[in-house]
Write a protein that holds these residues in place. Structure first.
Motif, PDB file in Angstrom:
ATOM      1  N   ILE A   9       0.835  -1.202   0.000  1.00 32.00           N
ATOM      2  CA  ILE A   9       0.000   0.000   0.000  1.00 32.00           C
ATOM      3  C   ILE A   9       0.873   1.257   0.000  1.00 32.00           C
ATOM      4  O   ILE A   9       0.621   2.185  -0.764  1.00 32.00           O
ATOM      5  CB  ILE A   9      -0.952   0.016   1.218  1.00 32.00           C
ATOM      6  CG1 ILE A   9      -1.970  -1.117   1.095  1.00 32.00           C
ATOM      7  CG2 ILE A   9      -1.662   1.359   1.341  1.00 32.00           C
ATOM      8  CD1 ILE A   9      -2.754  -1.391   2.365  1.00 32.00           C
ATOM      9  N   GLY A  10       1.899   1.282   0.841  1.00 28.42           N
ATOM     10  CA  GLY A  10       2.751   2.469   0.928  1.00 28.42           C
ATOM     11  C   GLY A  10       1.913   3.695   1.204  1.00 28.42           C
ATOM     12  O   GLY A  10       1.131   3.725   2.143  1.00 28.42           O
ATOM     13  N   ILE A  11       2.062   4.707   0.356  1.00 26.87           N
ATOM     14  CA  ILE A  11       1.262   5.919   0.533  1.00 26.87           C
ATOM     15  C   ILE A  11       0.090   5.964  -0.447  1.00 26.87           C
ATOM     16  O   ILE A  11      -0.592   6.959  -0.562  1.00 26.87           O
ATOM     17  CB  ILE A  11       2.124   7.196   0.387  1.00 26.87           C
ATOM     18  CG1 ILE A  11       2.743   7.272  -1.000  1.00 26.87           C
ATOM     19  CG2 ILE A  11       3.157   7.286   1.482  1.00 26.87           C
ATOM     20  CD1 ILE A  11       3.388   8.607  -1.313  1.00 26.87           C
ATOM     21  N   GLY A  12      -0.128   4.864  -1.159  1.00 25.08           N
ATOM     22  CA  GLY A  12      -1.201   4.794  -2.145  1.00 25.08           C
ATOM     23  C   GLY A  12      -2.561   4.583  -1.521  1.00 25.08           C
ATOM     24  O   GLY A  12      -2.705   4.444  -0.306  1.00 25.08           O
ATOM     25  N   VAL A  13      -3.556   4.576  -2.373  1.00 29.73           N
ATOM     26  CA  VAL A  13      -4.941   4.350  -1.956  1.00 29.73           C
ATOM     27  C   VAL A  13      -5.405   3.062  -2.626  1.00 29.73           C
ATOM     28  O   VAL A  13      -5.518   3.003  -3.847  1.00 29.73           O
ATOM     29  CB  VAL A  13      -5.860   5.519  -2.373  1.00 29.73           C
ATOM     30  CG1 VAL A  13      -7.296   5.229  -1.988  1.00 29.73           C
ATOM     31  CG2 VAL A  13      -5.385   6.822  -1.766  1.00 29.73           C
ATOM     32  N   TYR A  14      -5.626   2.036  -1.811  1.00 31.69           N
ATOM     33  CA  TYR A  14      -6.058   0.743  -2.329  1.00 31.69           C
ATOM     34  C   TYR A  14      -7.316   0.301  -1.598  1.00 31.69           C
ATOM     35  O   TYR A  14      -7.491   0.578  -0.413  1.00 31.69           O
ATOM     36  CB  TYR A  14      -4.979  -0.330  -2.119  1.00 31.69           C
ATOM     37  CG  TYR A  14      -3.763  -0.146  -2.997  1.00 31.69           C
ATOM     38  CD1 TYR A  14      -3.705  -0.746  -4.247  1.00 31.69           C
ATOM     39  CD2 TYR A  14      -2.691   0.617  -2.580  1.00 31.69           C
ATOM     40  CE1 TYR A  14      -2.601  -0.588  -5.056  1.00 31.69           C
ATOM     41  CE2 TYR A  14      -1.576   0.793  -3.386  1.00 31.69           C
ATOM     42  CZ  TYR A  14      -1.540   0.184  -4.621  1.00 31.69           C
ATOM     43  OH  TYR A  14      -0.448   0.344  -5.430  1.00 31.69           O
ATOM     44  N   SER A  15      -8.153  -0.426  -2.307  1.00 30.11           N
ATOM     45  CA  SER A  15      -9.353  -0.993  -1.687  1.00 30.11           C
ATOM     46  C   SER A  15      -8.990  -2.315  -1.025  1.00 30.11           C
ATOM     47  O   SER A  15      -7.967  -2.933  -1.340  1.00 30.11           O
ATOM     48  CB  SER A  15     -10.426  -1.236  -2.756  1.00 30.11           C
ATOM     49  OG  SER A  15      -9.988  -2.235  -3.658  1.00 30.11           O
ATOM     50  N   SER A  16      -9.854  -2.749  -0.120  1.00 28.69           N
ATOM     51  CA  SER A  16      -9.617  -4.011   0.580  1.00 28.69           C
ATOM     52  C   SER A  16      -9.569  -5.183  -0.394  1.00 28.69           C
ATOM     53  O   SER A  16      -8.739  -6.080  -0.269  1.00 28.69           O
ATOM     54  CB  SER A  16     -10.697  -4.238   1.643  1.00 28.69           C
ATOM     55  OG  SER A  16     -11.984  -4.175   1.065  1.00 28.69           O
ATOM     56  N   GLY A  17     -10.438  -5.164  -1.400  1.00 27.67           N
ATOM     57  CA  GLY A  17     -10.461  -6.250  -2.374  1.00 27.67           C
ATOM     58  C   GLY A  17      -9.181  -6.336  -3.191  1.00 27.67           C
ATOM     59  O   GLY A  17      -8.677  -7.428  -3.465  1.00 27.67           O
ATOM     60  N   LYS A  18      -8.640  -5.181  -3.568  1.00 30.69           N
ATOM     61  CA  LYS A  18      -7.400  -5.174  -4.356  1.00 30.69           C
ATOM     62  C   LYS A  18      -6.214  -5.648  -3.529  1.00 30.69           C
ATOM     63  O   LYS A  18      -5.354  -6.374  -4.033  1.00 30.69           O
ATOM     64  CB  LYS A  18      -7.122  -3.778  -4.931  1.00 30.69           C
ATOM     65  CG  LYS A  18      -8.049  -3.406  -6.060  1.00 30.69           C
ATOM     66  CD  LYS A  18      -7.892  -4.340  -7.235  1.00 30.69           C
ATOM     67  CE  LYS A  18      -8.796  -3.955  -8.383  1.00 30.69           C
ATOM     68  NZ  LYS A  18      -8.725  -4.871  -9.498  1.00 30.69           N
TER      69      LYS A  18
END
Length: 157
Positions: A18-27
């Protein structure tokens, strides 16, 4: 390796991804499974990562929705599919869509963005057909599409 170690490794791996990114739980769950983690471990890791605040499906969903405005506008049905396909939980997708404008409004916005001005010498039949094809491809029903197109054409005359 024990289950606890697997979970700790999955959580660490997920957070690094994830780092500083924006990810959904599914991804994130999909990514962990592709990296070789057991699906149950991946699900438990995602739950823990979410509890720690690294994953926020609302934020990820809003990011998806913000990319679908203007000439890329889609119906609520298509946006729901896009959100769920992007790994956003269906309940969160429903919540986010409840905050958006209705299909009648967004369809009119789409038509206006596709054709801000109607040329004086326009063939209204061809213009209407062209707009109908685009608007219905974006998931709007024929009734809503035709209503928005007529309103736009009437407003610009």
């Amino acid at each position: 390796m024990s289950c606890d170690n697997d979970l700790k490794n999955a959580v660490s791996s997920g957070i690094r991804h994830i780092g500083i990114g924006v990810y959904s739980s599914g991804k994130v769950r999909e990514w962990l499974i592709r990296k070789g983690f057991d699906p149950d471990v991946a699900s438990a890791a995602v739950k823990e990562i979410r509890e720690r605040g690294y994953i926020d499906d609302k934020r990820a969903g809003r990011k998806i929705l913000s990319s679908r405005t203007g000439k890329k506008q889609e119906s609520r049905r298509m946006l729901f599919q896009r959100l769920v396909g992007g790994g956003v939980d269906p309940d969160t997708a429903d919540y986010l869509l409840s905050e958006t404008e209705d299909d009648e409004t967004t369809c009119l916005m789409l038509v206006r963005s596709l054709m801000p001005e109607v040329p004086e010498d326009a063939d209204y039949g061809e213009l209407c057909d062209s707009l109908m094809k685009t608007v219905t491809r974006r998931g709007y029903g024929p009734d809503i599409a035709l209503s928005a197109i007529r309103k736009h054409l009437y407003d610009t005359i």
